[in-house]
Design a protein around this motif. Structure first.
Motif, short mmCIF file in Angstrom:
data_model
loop_
_atom_site.label_atom_id
_atom_site.label_comp_id
_atom_site.label_asym_id
_atom_site.label_seq_id
_atom_site.Cartn_x
_atom_site.Cartn_y
_atom_site.Cartn_z
N GLY A 17 -18.15 -16.88 -60.70
CA GLY A 17 -16.71 -16.60 -60.69
C GLY A 17 -16.03 -17.16 -59.46
O GLY A 17 -15.01 -17.85 -59.57
N TYR A 18 -16.63 -16.89 -58.29
CA TYR A 18 -16.04 -17.40 -57.04
C TYR A 18 -16.10 -18.92 -56.96
O TYR A 18 -15.24 -19.55 -56.34
N SER A 19 -17.13 -19.53 -57.56
CA SER A 19 -17.22 -21.00 -57.51
C SER A 19 -16.06 -21.63 -58.28
O SER A 19 -15.71 -22.78 -58.05
N VAL A 20 -15.49 -20.89 -59.22
CA VAL A 20 -14.31 -21.39 -59.94
C VAL A 20 -13.03 -21.05 -59.16
O VAL A 20 -12.13 -21.88 -59.01
N LYS A 27 -6.24 -26.17 -53.50
CA LYS A 27 -5.51 -27.20 -54.24
C LYS A 27 -4.01 -27.07 -53.98
O LYS A 27 -3.52 -25.98 -53.64
N PRO A 28 -3.23 -28.17 -54.14
CA PRO A 28 -1.78 -28.09 -53.92
C PRO A 28 -1.13 -27.10 -54.88
O PRO A 28 -1.55 -26.99 -56.04
#
Ligand code: SF4
Ligand code: SF4
Length: 150
Positions: A17-20, A27-28
């Motif tokens: 979950g955290y890797s997503v 990210k911008p």
């Protein structure tokens, strides 16, 4: 044994979950803080219909000829015009349009012989009641002018 297996499966699920989620933080930002921030629409955007202002003047071009009223496939336009003096052209004094039934097809804009209409750049026209969708574009035009002056 099952207890430890559940801990491992749960922990692994957390890592996935955290890797997503975590990469998204860096990210911008592509959303805006509406309504404090508003988007600028592209040139080709087709918002609701509005009256075009005469260059350098306060008025609009509408002559109340009724061409747009007759051409509208949804029959949502009602116009009233008056002649300011004998022999003068009519001027639109009321331009009612029911936005709840307007499909934004743009036919009224295309058929106007004097280019008095255009699609606005507004994207957030919203109402609390169905009846509020009926707007007088002439009154709205004047309100916008007042707002710009103040
Ligand atoms: S955009 Fe189309 S449906 Fe809407 S008022 Fe104009 S002609 Fe009618
Ligand atoms: S908006 Fe254009 S087509 Fe419609 S009544 Fe006015 S002058 Fe005529």
């Amino acid at each position: 044994m099952k207890y430890f297996r559940n801990i491992i499966v749960g922990g692994w699920s957390l890592v996935l979950g955290y890797s997503v989620t975590i990469p998204e933080i860096f990210k911008p930002i592509i959303t805006v803080q509406y309504p404090r921030q508003k988007l600028e629409m592209d040139v080709g955007y087709r918002g609701h219909i509005e009256l075009v202002r005469l260059p350098g003047e306060d008025g609009h071009f509408c002559l109340a000829c009724g061409t747009c009223e007759r051409a509208c496939p949804s029959k949502v336009i009602k116009i009233q015009g008056v002649k300011p003096k004998a022999g003068a052209n009519k001027a639109g004094v009321m331009y009612l349009i029911d936005f709840s039934r307007c499909s934004l097809c743009g036919i009224c804009v295309d058929v106007c012989p004097v280019d008095a209409l255009r699609h606005s750049m507004a994207y957030d026209l919203a109402f609390y009641s169905r009846w509020d969708n009926v707007i007088d574009l002439v009154a709205r035009f004047k309100e916008q002018q007042e707002q710009e002056r103040s």
